[in-house]
Every structure is written in C-alpha cells, then in structure tokens.
Write an enzyme that holds these catalytic residues in place. Structure first.
Site, mmCIF file in Angstrom:
data_model
loop_
_atom_site.group_PDB
_atom_site.id
_atom_site.type_symbol
_atom_site.label_atom_id
_atom_site.label_comp_id
_atom_site.label_asym_id
_atom_site.label_seq_id
_atom_site.Cartn_x
_atom_site.Cartn_y
_atom_site.Cartn_z
ATOM 1 N N GLU A 147 0.828 -1.214 0.000
ATOM 2 C CA GLU A 147 0.000 0.000 0.000
ATOM 3 C C GLU A 147 0.862 1.263 0.000
ATOM 4 O OE1 GLU A 147 -2.975 0.440 3.073
ATOM 5 O OE2 GLU A 147 -3.938 2.066 1.944
ATOM 6 N N GLU A 241 -12.772 2.639 2.236
ATOM 7 C CA GLU A 241 -12.191 2.889 3.552
ATOM 8 C C GLU A 241 -12.709 4.214 4.070
ATOM 9 O OE1 GLU A 241 -7.813 1.566 5.033
ATOM 10 O OE2 GLU A 241 -7.895 2.987 3.424
HETATM 11 MN MN MN Z 1 -5.777 2.525 2.740
#
Ligand code: MN
Length: 300
Positions: A147, A241
């Site tokens: 990420e 998210e």
């Molecule tokens: Mn994230």
C-alpha cells in the site's frame, strides 16, 4: 468484474465474536463482495469463528496491516527485521485460515511517521523479507499488496512509481501495488496518470475521500480516479475505507489520526459508497468504451 469491499472499521472497532458477526452480517446485507479485516495484531482474530461467520454469510475477505517500530522490516537492525518477518508470517497464517485472497497494507515498513529517510540497506532488507512472504503466500494463492501511503505514515512507498519499482525488485508474481485515493490525493501530481502508469502492477485498490468521510463529500477528483481504473481495465478488488470518531479502534484510529466525527451511521455511509462506486465506475467504463481510438496515420 471488480469485487467491492468495505473496511471493517466502518462497522466495529474490535474483533470480538459480537463485533465479527455484526461487521460481516452488515457487509453482506448491503451486497458487498468482501470485507477487509484490519489485523495489526493477527493473533487477536479468532480464525475458526471468523471463517465460519464468513461462510454463513457467503462473504469474501481480505486482510490489511502495518508493522510497528519493533517489527520494522525496513530497518537495518536484524532483530527488528526478524520480528517483522515473524509478524508477517503470523498474519499470513491467519489470512490463509480465514480464506483471505489478499494481504495488504504497510507490510514493507513500520506504519508511523518517520523522522529520517529510509536507508538502502533497510530497503534491501524489506525487499528480501517481502519476497519470502510472497513465496509463502503463493502456496495459498494469496496476493500481497504494497500500500502506497502518504509521507506521514511511512518513508518507504509514498508514490505509485516507487511502489512499481519496489515490486519489480521483489520480482514475485503475487506482489502487487495497492493504491489508495486518500493517500494519492496528498502525494501524486496526477491521480489518473499514476493509476495508468501502475497498469498491470495494480492489484488492490482503496477508495476513500480526502477527509475519509462520505464519498463525493471531499475534495478528490473521482472522475480522474474512475477514468484511470477504466482505462487500464482494472478488475481487482475495490475496498471502501472510511473512518470516524464514531467507531474507534484505539491502536489504528490513533495512528490514522481520526479525531473528528465524519459520520455516525456506518450503514448509510457504506450503502452510499457502494452506489457511488458502482455508478461512477460504470460511467467511466462507458465513456472509455466509446472513446474513438485514432487509426495510425499511415492506415488512413
Ligand atoms: Mn488505505
């Protein structure tokens, strides 16, 4: 096409049996394909109970985590690197046993603000550890996502281009770039160009607003985001998210600096996000499919 997911912190701050049941049932009820379970401490997850609840609700699952200072595999200290590899191995076992398809997040360094840049030795340590993790993950068909996060959450991968270069050095077929619109909004000059340049290396996608609240109620240019995804024909997971002080995980919410209340009703938030993603993705795909491609000059 893309599996759509939601991060568990939209529902619950922990993973007791009651919290696990609530998060999985709510996610399935809204028609999402998967739930992403945060696992900063993989051992806190009751594997059998989680797998059973997922199966009962016919829901897919992915897992995310970040390392900490004592388990930082981008350190030049062999003890910290060994501790980090052990943490990642624990996470991978839990992921395999609950049936996760992806393990992603800040797996390559600590998940924290650094006060110095990374060292080449540290990067080499991280790449070697991630390569070993990928070899193990491949046995269970699990994709490992790196990420890309903003500068306040790691000093190793802050741009898509850095992550592509990192994945090339790892050289494993199951290591992929994991992009997140919240972080891209801070670090990338052009979100659409960053997605296009990541291309086939893109293997996981977090979608969220600039303030981590309702989709469309922040400053991110989502036409560019969905345009980029349509242009590269991205078919991997897209996970929503969002964080609010209404749902707190003491460890995760602290690192993410979730101090404000952006929403109170997680169900309304997630239902809205799912509709927003589906509508905009469809529009971007239709626009892309109907964009005439110019014939080469010599064939006109
Ligand atoms: Mn994230």
């Amino acid at each position: 096409m893309n599996k759509l997911g939601v991060h568990a912190l939209v529902w619950v701050g922990g993973w007791s049996h009651a919290e696990c049941t609530k998060a999985i049932e709510q996610t399935a009820k809204l028609g999402f394909d998967l739930i992403e379970i945060p696992a900063l401490d993989p051992k806190s997850i009751d594997v059998d109970f989680t797998r059973k609840t997922l199966e009962q609700n016919r829901l897919g699952v992915t897992m995310s985590l970040g390392l900490d200072a004592a388990t930082d595999i981008s350190s030049s200290d062999p003890e910290k690197v060994a501790a980090g590899e052990a943490r990642l191995a624990d996470a991978l076992r839990v992921a395999r046993d609950i049936g996760a398809t992806h393990v992603c997040g800040i797996l390559y360094s600590a998940f924290q603000k650094y006060f110095i840049p990374p060292t080449e030795k540290g990067i080499e340590n991280s790449i070697a550890a991630i390569r070993r993790l990928c070899d193990e993950a491949a046995k269970s068909n699990i994709t490992i996502g790196m990420e890309v996060v903003n500068r306040y959450e790691s000093n190793v991968l802050n741009t898509a281009a850095q992550a592509v270069a990192f994945c090339k050095r790892v050289g494993a077929p199951n290591v992929k770039v994991h992009l997140d619109t919240y972080h891209m909004n801070i670090e990338e000059a052009d979100t659409e160009a960053a997605i296009i340049q990541t291309g086939d290396y893109l293997g996981y996608f977090h979608i969220g607003e600039s303030n981590r609240g309702y989709m469309g109620a922040g400053s991110i240019d989502f036409d560019k985001v969905f345009g980029g995804l349509a242009k590269i024909g991205y078919s991997g997971p897209i996970t929503f998210e969002s964080f609010s002080s209404a749902v707190v995980n003491p460890q995760l919410s602290g690192i993410l600096a979730i101090w404000r209340n952006l929403w109170v009703d997680g169900e309304d938030l997630a239902a809205h996000a799912k509709a927003y993603i589906e509508v905009h993705l469809k529009a971007a795909r239709e626009a892309h499919a109907r964009t005439p491609i110019a014939a080469p000059l010599d064939r006109r």
